[in-house]
Design a protein around this motif. Structure first.
Motif, PDB file in Angstrom:
ATOM      1  N   LYS A 171       0.842  -1.194   0.000  1.00 30.33           N
ATOM      2  CA  LYS A 171       0.000   0.000   0.000  1.00 30.33           C
ATOM      3  C   LYS A 171       0.877   1.244   0.000  1.00 30.33           C
ATOM      4  N   LEU A 176       0.947   5.511   0.499  1.00 30.15           N
ATOM      5  CA  LEU A 176       0.239   6.663   1.052  1.00 30.15           C
ATOM      6  C   LEU A 176       0.116   7.745  -0.017  1.00 30.15           C
ATOM      7  N   SER A 207      -1.541  11.569  -1.280  1.00 36.88           N
ATOM      8  CA  SER A 207      -1.944  12.871  -0.742  1.00 36.88           C
ATOM      9  C   SER A 207      -2.488  13.734  -1.875  1.00 36.88           C
ATOM     10  N   THR A 227     -15.521   5.320   6.583  1.00 40.28           N
ATOM     11  CA  THR A 227     -14.495   6.326   6.818  1.00 40.28           C
ATOM     12  C   THR A 227     -14.157   6.997   5.518  1.00 40.28           C
ATOM     13  N   THR A 257     -11.165   7.316   4.296  1.00 39.26           N
ATOM     14  CA  THR A 257     -10.170   6.500   3.578  1.00 39.26           C
ATOM     15  C   THR A 257     -10.855   5.408   2.769  1.00 39.26           C
TER      16      THR A 257
END
Length: 231
Positions: free
Chosen positions: A8, A10, A12, A33, A35
């Motif tokens: 995975k 991250l 932004s 959520t 995410t």
């Protein structure tokens, strides 16, 4: 991003702080959520063409995801607000509507009360003016009645005194003895006799006039021996 057999990564992207907070709140209200929702957006965007992702550079992918996610977030928020308003938003909206209604009612009632007060004041002023006018008329009528009665009384008196058949009869005083004159003058018989002898007749008359209760002068008639009113 997630894929079978891969780590995975991250990601932004830039998003307005207010919209992002609203987005998180909407996701939480749906039991998920932000995410998880974003991952669903990504899966929907990529579809089944996972191989195409490998052929796209990382920077290009981030930019595409950035713009696409922002557009999806905005669309999601709009549709969510239309179709699935949260209880908090509903409560706030209801409170605002209630406040607007109360404010409108208060404004209408205030205007109504003000209008009623002005109308009542105007009616009261009209009544006072009518009463004042009526009192003026009554006062004028009373004055006219008094003048009329006074004129009638004067005419009656004038007619009475000018009547040829009317004659003033002054009662003539009867002669008095020395005792009777003394009682009338409020003195003793001796005083009457003394003043008659010592004073000339005109001064005796004046002396009697000063003592008499009616202001009459008295003179002595030697022929009758009585006192009679001076002529």
């Amino acid at each position: 991003m997630s894929n079978t057999g891969r780590k995975k990564k991250l990601a932004s992207f830039n998003c307005d702080q207010r919209k992002w907070e609203q987005f998180i709140a909407c996701c939480n209200s749906k039991g998920t959520t932000a995410t998880a929702t974003l991952l669903e957006f990504i899966d929907l965007y990529l579809g089944d063409s996972q191989d195409n992702v490998d052929a796209i550079g990382g920077n290009d992918l981030d930019e595409r995801l950035d713009s696409k996610i922002k557009a999806s977030v905005e669309k999601y928020l709009v549709e969510s607000n239309k179709n699935h308003s949260s209880p908090t938003n509903e409560t706030i909206r209801a409170i605002c509507e209630r406040l607007d209604k109360l404010e409108s009612e208060f404004s209408n009632e205030s205007n109504s009360n003000q209008t009623t007060a002005i109308d009542n004041l105007a009616n009261l002023e009209q009544k006072i003016e009518k009463m004042a006018a009526r009192m003026t008329q009554l006062a004028e009528a009373i004055i006219k009645i008094q003048d009329y009665l006074n004129n009638q009384q004067k005419r009656g008196q004038k007619s009475y005194y000018n009547n040829s058949s009317f004659k003033v009869h002054t009662p003539r005083m009867q002669p008095l003895t020395e005792e009777g004159l003394a009682k009338r003058l409020g003195v003793s018989e001796e005083s009457v006799r003394k003043e008659r002898i010592n004073l000339p007749p005109p001064l005796f008359v004046a002396w009697c006039k000063g003592k008499d209760r009616a202001g009459l002068g008295w003179e002595f008639n030697e022929n009758t021996g009585l006192y009679q009113p001076a002529s």
